[in-house]
Scaffold this motif. Structure first.
Motif, PDB file in Angstrom:
ATOM      1  N   LYS A 230       4.714   5.724 -18.152  1.00 62.09           N
ATOM      2  CA  LYS A 230       4.108   5.170 -16.939  1.00 62.09           C
ATOM      3  C   LYS A 230       4.918   3.934 -16.551  1.00 62.09           C
ATOM      4  O   LYS A 230       4.983   2.977 -17.316  1.00 62.09           O
ATOM      5  CB  LYS A 230       2.643   4.829 -17.172  1.00 62.09           C
ATOM      6  N   LEU A 231       5.528   3.968 -15.384  1.00 54.84           N
ATOM      7  CA  LEU A 231       6.412   2.894 -14.943  1.00 54.84           C
ATOM      8  C   LEU A 231       5.696   2.015 -13.928  1.00 54.84           C
ATOM      9  O   LEU A 231       5.238   2.497 -12.888  1.00 54.84           O
ATOM     10  CB  LEU A 231       7.688   3.475 -14.330  1.00 54.84           C
ATOM     11  N   PHE A 232       5.619   0.735 -14.228  1.00 55.17           N
ATOM     12  CA  PHE A 232       4.920  -0.219 -13.368  1.00 55.17           C
ATOM     13  C   PHE A 232       5.725  -0.477 -12.106  1.00 55.17           C
ATOM     14  O   PHE A 232       6.947  -0.638 -12.147  1.00 55.17           O
ATOM     15  CB  PHE A 232       4.702  -1.526 -14.131  1.00 55.17           C
ATOM     16  N   LEU A 233       5.038  -0.519 -10.946  1.00 50.52           N
ATOM     17  CA  LEU A 233       5.672  -0.789  -9.653  1.00 50.52           C
ATOM     18  C   LEU A 233       5.302  -2.209  -9.220  1.00 50.52           C
ATOM     19  O   LEU A 233       4.240  -2.439  -8.656  1.00 50.52           O
ATOM     20  CB  LEU A 233       5.207   0.230  -8.604  1.00 50.52           C
ATOM     21  N   TYR A 234       6.191  -3.142  -9.512  1.00 49.86           N
ATOM     22  CA  TYR A 234       5.870  -4.547  -9.279  1.00 49.86           C
ATOM     23  C   TYR A 234       5.683  -4.872  -7.804  1.00 49.86           C
ATOM     24  O   TYR A 234       4.992  -5.817  -7.453  1.00 49.86           O
ATOM     25  CB  TYR A 234       6.950  -5.448  -9.882  1.00 49.86           C
ATOM     26  N   LYS A 235       6.286  -4.092  -6.915  1.00 46.76           N
ATOM     27  CA  LYS A 235       6.165  -4.369  -5.483  1.00 46.76           C
ATOM     28  C   LYS A 235       4.787  -4.003  -4.939  1.00 46.76           C
ATOM     29  O   LYS A 235       4.418  -4.406  -3.845  1.00 46.76           O
ATOM     30  CB  LYS A 235       7.234  -3.592  -4.709  1.00 46.76           C
ATOM     31  N   THR A 236       4.037  -3.206  -5.690  1.00 38.98           N
ATOM     32  CA  THR A 236       2.714  -2.792  -5.228  1.00 38.98           C
ATOM     33  C   THR A 236       1.636  -3.227  -6.217  1.00 38.98           C
ATOM     34  O   THR A 236       0.610  -2.568  -6.362  1.00 38.98           O
ATOM     35  CB  THR A 236       2.656  -1.265  -5.057  1.00 38.98           C
ATOM     36  N   SER A 237       1.848  -4.345  -6.894  1.00 32.64           N
ATOM     37  CA  SER A 237       0.963  -4.752  -7.986  1.00 32.64           C
ATOM     38  C   SER A 237      -0.428  -5.155  -7.521  1.00 32.64           C
ATOM     39  O   SER A 237      -1.339  -5.287  -8.335  1.00 32.64           O
ATOM     40  CB  SER A 237       1.598  -5.914  -8.753  1.00 32.64           C
ATOM     41  N   PHE A 238      -0.644  -5.345  -6.211  1.00 35.04           N
ATOM     42  CA  PHE A 238      -1.966  -5.723  -5.721  1.00 35.04           C
ATOM     43  C   PHE A 238      -2.863  -4.513  -5.473  1.00 35.04           C
ATOM     44  O   PHE A 238      -4.039  -4.665  -5.221  1.00 35.04           O
ATOM     45  CB  PHE A 238      -1.851  -6.542  -4.430  1.00 35.04           C
ATOM     46  N   GLN A 239      -2.301  -3.316  -5.520  1.00 33.95           N
ATOM     47  CA  GLN A 239      -3.135  -2.147  -5.282  1.00 33.95           C
ATOM     48  C   GLN A 239      -3.659  -1.610  -6.610  1.00 33.95           C
ATOM     49  O   GLN A 239      -3.330  -2.096  -7.690  1.00 33.95           O
ATOM     50  CB  GLN A 239      -2.374  -1.077  -4.514  1.00 33.95           C
ATOM     51  N   ALA A 240      -4.482  -0.569  -6.527  1.00 35.21           N
ATOM     52  CA  ALA A 240      -5.199  -0.105  -7.701  1.00 35.21           C
ATOM     53  C   ALA A 240      -4.361   0.760  -8.631  1.00 35.21           C
ATOM     54  O   ALA A 240      -4.721   0.931  -9.778  1.00 35.21           O
ATOM     55  CB  ALA A 240      -6.433   0.686  -7.262  1.00 35.21           C
ATOM     56  N   SER A 241      -3.273   1.316  -8.170  1.00 31.22           N
ATOM     57  CA  SER A 241      -2.486   2.223  -9.014  1.00 31.22           C
ATOM     58  C   SER A 241      -1.003   1.903  -8.919  1.00 31.22           C
ATOM     59  O   SER A 241      -0.217   2.716  -8.434  1.00 31.22           O
ATOM     60  CB  SER A 241      -2.721   3.670  -8.586  1.00 31.22           C
TER      61      SER A 241
ATOM     62  N   PHE B 148       0.802  -1.215   0.000  1.00 32.70           N
ATOM     63  CA  PHE B 148       0.000   0.000   0.000  1.00 32.70           C
ATOM     64  C   PHE B 148       0.842   1.274   0.000  1.00 32.70           C
ATOM     65  O   PHE B 148       0.319   2.356   0.225  1.00 32.70           O
ATOM     66  CB  PHE B 148      -0.959  -0.002   1.195  1.00 32.70           C
ATOM     67  N   ASP B 149       2.138   1.150  -0.271  1.00 35.52           N
ATOM     68  CA  ASP B 149       2.976   2.337  -0.369  1.00 35.52           C
ATOM     69  C   ASP B 149       2.573   3.177  -1.577  1.00 35.52           C
ATOM     70  O   ASP B 149       2.179   2.645  -2.620  1.00 35.52           O
ATOM     71  CB  ASP B 149       4.452   1.952  -0.498  1.00 35.52           C
ATOM     72  N   THR B 150       2.700   4.473  -1.445  1.00 35.69           N
ATOM     73  CA  THR B 150       2.433   5.367  -2.563  1.00 35.69           C
ATOM     74  C   THR B 150       3.616   5.305  -3.541  1.00 35.69           C
ATOM     75  O   THR B 150       4.718   4.882  -3.176  1.00 35.69           O
ATOM     76  CB  THR B 150       2.265   6.809  -2.073  1.00 35.69           C
ATOM     77  N   PRO B 151       3.425   5.745  -4.782  1.00 36.77           N
ATOM     78  CA  PRO B 151       4.550   5.784  -5.725  1.00 36.77           C
ATOM     79  C   PRO B 151       5.736   6.582  -5.202  1.00 36.77           C
ATOM     80  O   PRO B 151       6.883   6.200  -5.437  1.00 36.77           O
ATOM     81  CB  PRO B 151       3.930   6.431  -6.970  1.00 36.77           C
ATOM     82  N   ALA B 152       5.471   7.679  -4.492  1.00 40.72           N
ATOM     83  CA  ALA B 152       6.574   8.477  -3.945  1.00 40.72           C
ATOM     84  C   ALA B 152       7.376   7.680  -2.922  1.00 40.72           C
ATOM     85  O   ALA B 152       8.611   7.763  -2.876  1.00 40.72           O
ATOM     86  CB  ALA B 152       6.019   9.752  -3.306  1.00 40.72           C
ATOM     87  N   GLU B 153       6.687   6.902  -2.093  1.00 45.63           N
ATOM     88  CA  GLU B 153       7.381   6.077  -1.095  1.00 45.63           C
ATOM     89  C   GLU B 153       8.153   4.950  -1.770  1.00 45.63           C
ATOM     90  O   GLU B 153       9.278   4.629  -1.375  1.00 45.63           O
ATOM     91  CB  GLU B 153       6.359   5.509  -0.110  1.00 45.63           C
ATOM     92  N   CYS B 154       7.568   4.353  -2.790  1.00 49.20           N
ATOM     93  CA  CYS B 154       8.268   3.295  -3.534  1.00 49.20           C
ATOM     94  C   CYS B 154       9.548   3.837  -4.164  1.00 49.20           C
ATOM     95  O   CYS B 154      10.587   3.165  -4.158  1.00 49.20           O
ATOM     96  CB  CYS B 154       7.358   2.721  -4.619  1.00 49.20           C
TER      97      CYS B 154
ATOM     98  N   GLY C 295     -15.114  -8.888   6.324  1.00 47.79           N
ATOM     99  CA  GLY C 295     -13.923  -9.667   6.023  1.00 47.79           C
ATOM    100  C   GLY C 295     -12.784  -8.831   5.454  1.00 47.79           C
ATOM    101  O   GLY C 295     -12.905  -7.639   5.170  1.00 47.79           O
ATOM    102  N   VAL C 296     -11.655  -9.509   5.298  1.00 46.48           N
ATOM    103  CA  VAL C 296     -10.413  -8.879   4.846  1.00 46.48           C
ATOM    104  C   VAL C 296     -10.239  -9.096   3.347  1.00 46.48           C
ATOM    105  O   VAL C 296     -10.436 -10.199   2.843  1.00 46.48           O
ATOM    106  CB  VAL C 296      -9.208  -9.456   5.610  1.00 46.48           C
ATOM    107  N   GLY C 297      -9.867  -8.021   2.658  1.00 45.31           N
ATOM    108  CA  GLY C 297      -9.549  -8.158   1.239  1.00 45.31           C
ATOM    109  C   GLY C 297      -8.103  -8.545   1.027  1.00 45.31           C
ATOM    110  O   GLY C 297      -7.797  -9.426   0.248  1.00 45.31           O
ATOM    111  N   PHE C 298      -7.181  -7.873   1.737  1.00 40.19           N
ATOM    112  CA  PHE C 298      -5.757  -8.150   1.558  1.00 40.19           C
ATOM    113  C   PHE C 298      -5.010  -7.743   2.822  1.00 40.19           C
ATOM    114  O   PHE C 298      -5.328  -6.727   3.439  1.00 40.19           O
ATOM    115  CB  PHE C 298      -5.208  -7.374   0.357  1.00 40.19           C
ATOM    116  N   ILE C 299      -4.021  -8.554   3.191  1.00 35.68           N
ATOM    117  CA  ILE C 299      -3.162  -8.249   4.340  1.00 35.68           C
ATOM    118  C   ILE C 299      -1.732  -8.081   3.843  1.00 35.68           C
ATOM    119  O   ILE C 299      -1.186  -8.970   3.186  1.00 35.68           O
ATOM    120  CB  ILE C 299      -3.201  -9.355   5.406  1.00 35.68           C
ATOM    121  N   ALA C 300      -1.128  -6.936   4.139  1.00 33.27           N
ATOM    122  CA  ALA C 300       0.269  -6.683   3.788  1.00 33.27           C
ATOM    123  C   ALA C 300       1.066  -6.556   5.087  1.00 33.27           C
ATOM    124  O   ALA C 300       1.041  -5.512   5.744  1.00 33.27           O
ATOM    125  CB  ALA C 300       0.394  -5.416   2.959  1.00 33.27           C
TER     126      ALA C 300
END
Length: 642
Positions: free
Chosen positions: A424-435, A43-49, A475-480
């Motif tokens: 647009k550069l894909f962030l593979y570490k955050t691929s489960f989030q929406a952006s 769930f990190d933002t692109p800036a944090e990544c 319920g839970v959708g995703f746990i990081a």
């Protein structure tokens, strides 16, 4: 073909010509490591990544750079390609060049070894490189040194030498006397060509130079010659005419500039790629881009917005095929998106790969498509480009109205079909989030985090304990997981966020639940609209809201479905936050769950059927047909397209 320090400068003119003649370039890199920490969270933002990736780019080396040039040949109706694998190793070519320290990640080295990476070729024959700042420092240092040499060798400065003389240590005086006696005999014997003085350290050489200049300045020339990286000798020759001295100086200085060029090495080609303005393609290319900028151009800036500006300046057009195949345009066509799987998919229906041939030009060559040398950077670059050729052909067949006009049917940066996917550069570490991407041109997408909570819990807890905590709220959708005692948790039903906030975000004995932004120390009500990026973004040449494409639905969405209702970002946030906050205790909520009325059940089913917050909708490339009807291709048509 493999390129090392032994053939790099010989091939450089031909490689540069291939770049100039190309329609687009494809790149790939191999590294001594990928991530120095596991700090990147889903769930990190692109800036944090970016901050995490920046650290890794400084710690690890780019040891192999793959480049493929592609051009469309109308005569043969085929794409011609040339492919290169450059081995890179930043050896200190000059005495003052940086002696770089780097890290290795055992898993990365093991992976490369299993794929037959030639480490001997890397360390013995790797091409050196420096960034522009280091090159400027080396250049200034050489110029200053050469200026001093001209002044000292073409003029006599006995007074300055005596004025700044160094006291000779008593233990070294005898050796100084012996060397002076050798030089005196050398001047008396016309048969001797020079005197070589060995086994001196830097301090001793300075003293000898001082004494020889003081005693024999008008008769001799004293030079320091490099024998090896660690060994230097003083060489004494007779002073001849001024013209001869100037000639020797020019030869010596020319050699120093050649050594500087060797030290700059591969950076020369990287800058050619930048200045060419060609479309640069890669697969999951975030690390390729970061290392290229940091190693060959400029240290990565600390400010996220400055990084975007710097990247836009170096690369006019980037295309990440990982981002491309993750969009809704292609998601049903690619079951797996690693490089080999992408190439396999684009080699069969519904894709129809155009003809691709190796460019036969001079010393250049390419990889046969059937060779399959995956994880060799040059081959991976070629496969990335070949896959894009097939994808582009598919887009042209699906969008016949969008290929009319100059360059629209050509695979290059100016093609209208590729515009939604550029920069647009894909962030593979955050691929489960929406952006999961960085938008180089403008602001990044701003997905909702209202349904995400930071949870602290006892070390004895396991995943099931976390899911049980949120079970009464849909319920839970995703746990990081962050570590053994904390995690980010997203809700399956986003509308339940208000209930979690009012019920669980209270002082508890065994756990602590905090809304996402509060855990980051950010007051959403007081910050700017773009909470994902705390630095100003550069002026965008393209409006990202008109140029992006719908991404894959996040894995933590409420239900899996095809298609779904599309909503704009502004509409989505309003709809999803409309549920009123009810002040129920945990005990009341748990009592109500087993005894829901049929009406409540129907209401829940209705909510589950609605689209997920994490489906980002962005307007694709759009265009009306000449008859004013909507296109039947893969792109959505908008009446607001300008």
């Amino acid at each position: 073909m493999d390129v090392t320090r032994h053939n790099f400068f010989e091939l450089l003119p031909e490689i540069e010509a291939a770049i100039d003649a190309s329609d687009f370039l494809s790149i790939d890199g191999e590294f001594t490591g990928l991530s120095s920490t596991n700090a990147i969270n889903t769930f990190d933002t692109p800036a944090e990544c970016y901050q995490h990736f920046k650290t890794s780019s400084k710690d690890f080396l780019l040891i192999q750079f793959g480049l493929s040039t592609f051009r469309w040949d109308a005569k043969s109706q085929s794409y011609k390609h040339s492919d290169f694998t450059f081995f890179l190793f930043p050896r200190p070519q000059l005495k003052s060049a940086p002696d770089k320290v780097f890290s290795c990640q055992s898993s990365s080295i093991d992976f490369l070894s299993k794929h037959k990476f030639d480490f001997n070729k890397l360390f013995y024959d790797g091409i050196s490189y420096v960034d522009t700042i280091e090159e400027a420092r080396l250049r200034d240092r050489i110029q200053d040194k050469q200026q001093v040499e001209k002044e000292t060798k073409l003029t006599s400065n006995d007074s300055s030498i005596l004025k700044n003389s160094i006291s000779i240590p008593e233990s070294f005086q005898l050796q100084v006397n012996e060397i002076c006696e050798r030089v005196k005999k050398f001047l008396e014997d016309d048969q001797m060509e020079d005197v070589v003085i060995e086994r001196l350290n830097a301090f001793q050489r300075k003293i000898i130079y001082q004494e020889l200049k003081a005693n024999f300045d008008k008769s001799i020339l004293v030079e320091t010659k490099l024998v090896s990286n660690e060994k230097r000798n003083l060489v004494v020759t007779r002073r001849t005419s001024e013209e001869e001295i100037v000639k020797k100086l020019e030869e010596s200085h020319a050699k120093e500039w050649e050594e500087l060029e060797a030290a700059v090495g591969f950076s020369l080609l990287a800058r050619k790629i930048s200045s060419s303005g060609k479309l640069v393609v890669g697969h999951c290319m975030i690390l390729d881009v970061l290392h290229t900028i940091h190693d060959f151009f400029h240290p990565l800036p600390d400010v996220y917005g400055d990084f975007k500006s710097l990247t836009s300046h170096i690369f006019s057009s980037l295309l990440d095929t990982m981002f491309m195949v993750k969009t809704n345009t292609f998601k049903e066509l690619f079951l797996s998106v690693d490089l080999s799987s992408m190439f396999e998919t684009t080699s069969q229906d519904p894709f129809k790969p155009p003809k691709i041939e190796i460019e036969q030009r001079g010393n250049l060559t390419g990889y046969p498509i059937e060779k399959k040398e995956f994880h060799m950077a040059g081959y991976d670059a070629f496969i990335t480009g070949a896959s894009l050729v097939s994808i582009f052909d598919y887009l042209k067949r699906k969008n016949p109205f969008d290929v009319t006009g100059i360059d629209n049917d050509k695979l290059c940066a100016r093609s209208k079909l590729l515009k939604p996917f550029l920069n647009k550069l894909f962030l593979y570490k955050t691929s489960f989030q929406a952006s999961p991407c960085i938008y180089i041109d403008g602001s990044d997408p701003k997905p909702s985090r209202d349904h995400v909570f930071h949870v602290k819990f006892p070390k004895s807890w396991v995943r099931s304990d976390v899911t049980d905590l949120f079970e009464p709220y849909g319920g839970v959708g995703f746990i990081a997981f962050i570590d053994d005692i904390s995690a980010y948790v997203s809700l399956k039903q986003h509308s339940q966020a208000a209930f979690v906030t009012s019920s669980l975000c209270k002082p508890q004995i065994h756990y602590k639940v905090t809304p996402y932004w509060e855990s980051k120390g950010i007051d959403v009500n007081k910050t700017s609209n773009d909470v994902s990026m705390n630095q100003a973004t550069p002026k965008a040449e393209i409006n990202p809201r008109n140029d992006t494409v719908q991404l894959h639905k996040s894995h933590d969405s409420s239900s899996e479905r095809k298609g779904g209702v599309k909503r704009k970002l502004s509409e989505r946030s309003d709809n999803d936050s409309s549920e009123p906050v009810k002040n129920k205790s945990d005990e009341d909520v748990q009592k109500d769950e087993p005894f829901k009325s049929e009406k409540r059940k129907k209401k829940k089913e209705k909510k589950l059927s609605q689209p997920s917050v994490d489906e980002i909708v962005i307007t694709d490339i759009v265009k009306k047909s000449k008859k004013g009807k909507k296109s039947k291709g893969v792109f959505e048509v908008s009446e607001n397209w300008e």
